[in-house]
Design a protein around this motif. Structure first.
Motif, PDB file in Angstrom:
ATOM      1  N   UNK A  47       0.577  -1.300  -0.059  1.00 18.95           N
ATOM      2  CA  UNK A  47       0.037   0.003  -0.119  1.00 18.95           C
ATOM      3  C   UNK A  47       0.863   1.226  -0.109  1.00 18.95           C
ATOM      4  N   UNK A  48       2.093   1.151  -0.024  1.00 19.12           N
ATOM      5  CA  UNK A  48       3.069   2.175  -0.160  1.00 19.12           C
ATOM      6  C   UNK A  48       4.465   1.791   0.577  1.00 19.12           C
ATOM      7  N   UNK A  49       5.268   2.724   0.312  1.00 24.77           N
ATOM      8  CA  UNK A  49       6.852   2.595   0.874  1.00 24.77           C
ATOM      9  C   UNK A  49       7.145   3.764   1.673  1.00 24.77           C
ATOM     10  N   UNK A  50       7.950   3.777   2.628  1.00 24.48           N
ATOM     11  CA  UNK A  50       8.648   4.754   3.307  1.00 24.48           C
ATOM     12  C   UNK A  50      10.009   4.614   3.343  1.00 24.48           C
ATOM     13  N   UNK A  51      10.704   5.519   2.514  1.00 26.49           N
ATOM     14  CA  UNK A  51      12.060   5.301   2.052  1.00 26.49           C
ATOM     15  C   UNK A  51      12.787   6.477   2.473  1.00 26.49           C
ATOM     16  N   UNK A  52      13.615   6.332   3.956  1.00 23.59           N
ATOM     17  CA  UNK A  52      14.311   7.215   4.406  1.00 23.59           C
ATOM     18  C   UNK A  52      15.936   7.445   3.995  1.00 23.59           C
ATOM     19  N   UNK A  53      16.184   8.657   3.349  1.00 22.93           N
ATOM     20  CA  UNK A  53      17.575   8.605   2.835  1.00 22.93           C
ATOM     21  C   UNK A  53      18.368   9.621   3.675  1.00 22.93           C
TER      22      UNK A  53
END
Length: 542
Positions: A47-53
């Protein structure tokens, strides 16, 4: 995802956010990806992706010290950045924190300990010939009254740019997470290796692809429940390919691709996607997409036997007798499936005004259920009790649809306004042969309407004032009322080295309930309240 490292946990199909206390001072950006991302990230990106950079080491040079003191939390951060020759840089950091426990509605929490913990880590970046080499790692330990994660990780990545335009990267990491909760003790080791490349071999085509391997070893000790296989080794093999085709120069693009995976839970999974985007002029973009994604069963859903209190049941001659549901893991459980249809429109009306909207329709199949097996068994000793067996299954399906609307407006160079609204409708149904008595109510476990308004003002060169107003709709099934609340921040830059900020969160309510724990068959759930919070942050850079 954190710097390319998956923090998804296969034990319960989620993320132990208690173990992910990211240093916000080192974050470059946080990408919240709408809809399925399975073609790129694989299974469980549904349902979605949280991508922390995080920021490169060369962008965090010098010394930083940050301190937070408030009525609910205390925190201290220290970081030191330096050079490694002409083409390399590093940073080392440490963080300590203590947060008061959230009060539980109707229960005294005077004896609950505070949530406290700390972490130390590093990152190093170096330019080597035509590429970049990155190495980072961290040790952490957290403690609270119900969950105590401890662990470490080491991640390395090599990126190379060849003369023919090929861009490739090789990344590997090892991640160990240990947890000790009230009902279990878990030690999980993950080794992940991935190679990716991007290349434009012929005109109008830009190809992206990669292969990956992941090994997970989990060692679980349950205190009150049982596990079919306490120590388990799982492997995941994956490959993906994606082609971005330029149909009309700078106007029309077609992107399609697929990810193929083999896991030890459900075998082969294929997750394709197709996306079309059209820019009628330089300020507008319309797009549409269709994709397939899956959620693989968790370790608990396949292997665990879990006893949960489920209220009382009337037995003739005995009156109300406690009922326990004994949930048995099911090795035959299949993946949950999603076919997602999306469309959106983004319009840069002017340099000061941007509009963005997206709509979606998601079709779900083979959703998890808790299937009752037979009738309850009556145990008379030591006290009368009923035990009902159940097992995990895939006998629910349904559809969700909704939309998101965002307006970004800058009335003046020093003032930015962002307004957003989202609507979500969830409709889930059980198969005709299902005996599940609880899962169908999950479609009423989220608010339908939410809106926010954010204001960011630079009142002077040294003074900032931010407001965030939000309204969240009611959740009638969980007896949670709608609420309106406000966060505020006043920031003052004393000089080039020192910043002060006064922050208030949840200012309109002394306390409120946002969600209630839902454990599938357990109606006696813990309800934590969110309280008003005020704190002062001081930052020193030199």
């Amino acid at each position: 995802m954190v710097d390319g490292r998956s923090v998804y946990n296969s034990l319960f199909s989620g993320v132990y956010w208690d173990a992910q206390d990211i240093l916000l001072q080192d974050v470059e950006r946080i990408e919240v990806v709408r809809g399925p991302g399975a073609t790129t990230w694989g299974a469980n990106a549904v349902n979605g992706v949280i991508n922390i950079i995080s920021r490169r080491a060369e962008d965090t040079q010098g010394t930083y010290i940050g301190v937070v003191a408030g009525n609910k939390e205390r925190q201290a951060v220290a970081r030191q950045g330096g050079r490694m020759g002409e083409k390399g840089a590093y940073r080392i950091y440490a963080k300590l924190h203590q947060n008061d426990p959230l009060p539980t509605a109707g229960v005294s929490d005077d004896d609950l300990p505070a949530w406290k913990g700390g972490r130390v880590g590093f990152r190093a970046d170096k330019v080597v010939e035509n590429g970049n080499l990155m190495l980072e790692g961290e040790f952490f330990r957290e403690t609270n009254h119900y969950f105590n994660p401890v662990g470490h990780y080491l991640l390395g990545r090599w990126e190379n740019r060849a003369a023919n335009g090929l861009v490739s990267s090789l990344q590997g990491y090892y991640y160990r997470l240990g947890t000790q909760a009230l009902v279990e003790k878990v030690l999980e080791d993950t080794f992940d290796l991935e190679y990716r490349w991007r290349f434009a071999p012929i005109d109008r085509h830009a190809l992206t692809g990669g292969v990956g391997y992941r090994w997970i070893r989990s060692d679980i000790e349950l205190y009150r429940n049982r596990l079919r296989e306490p120590v388990r080794d799982d492997q995941l093999f994956s490959a993906f390919i994606q082609d971005d085709i330029r149909l009309v120069a700078d106007r029309l693009y077609l992107t399609f691709g697929a990810k193929l995976e083999h896991n030890d839970y459900t075998g082969f999974e294929v997750q394709p996607s197709a996306r079309l985007r059209w820019s009628p002029d330089n300020g507008q973009t319309l797009w549409t997409a269709v994709s397939r994604a899956v959620r693989t069963p968790s370790r608990a859903e396949q292997d665990m036997t879990l006893d949960q209190a489920a209220g009382d049941m009337n037995v003739p001659g005995l009156g109300n007798v406690p009922l326990t549901v004994r949930l048995l893991g099911n090795r035959a459980m299949a993946s949950e499936e999603l076919i997602a249809y999306e469309a959106g429109y983004r319009w840069q009306v002017s340099p000061r005004l941007t509009l963005d909207t997206a709509i979606f329709l998601n079709d779900y199949d083979q959703l998890r259920t808790f299937e009752w097996v037979g009738s309850p068994n009556l145990n008379l000793f030591p006290t009368p009790a009923l035990v009902q067996q159940a097992t995990t299954g895939n006998k629910m399906y349904g559809r969700t649809y909704g939309s998101e609307w965002v307006i970004d407006f800058r009335p003046y160079p020093w003032w930015r306004l962002q307004a957003a609204y989202s609507f979500t409708d969830i409709n889930l149904k059980l198969d005709a042969g299902s005996t599940d008595r609880s899962s169908a109510q999950t479609d009423k476990g989220s608010p339908k309407h939410q809106w926010t308004l954010r204001s960011s003002m630079n009142l002077r060169n040294d003074l900032e004032f931010d407001l965030w107003l939000r309204d969240v709709g009611a959740i009638p099934t969980l007896a949670i009322d709608s609420y309106v609340n406000l966060d505020a921040r006043l920031g003052w830059k004393l000089n080039k080295q020192i910043d002060l900020s006064l922050i208030g969160r949840n200012l309109l309510d002394a306390s409120r309930v946002e969600y209630k724990e839902f454990a599938g068959v357990n109606p006696q759930s813990r309800t934590a309240e969110v309280e008003r919070e005020v704190y002062l942050m001081a930052e020193w850079r030199f």
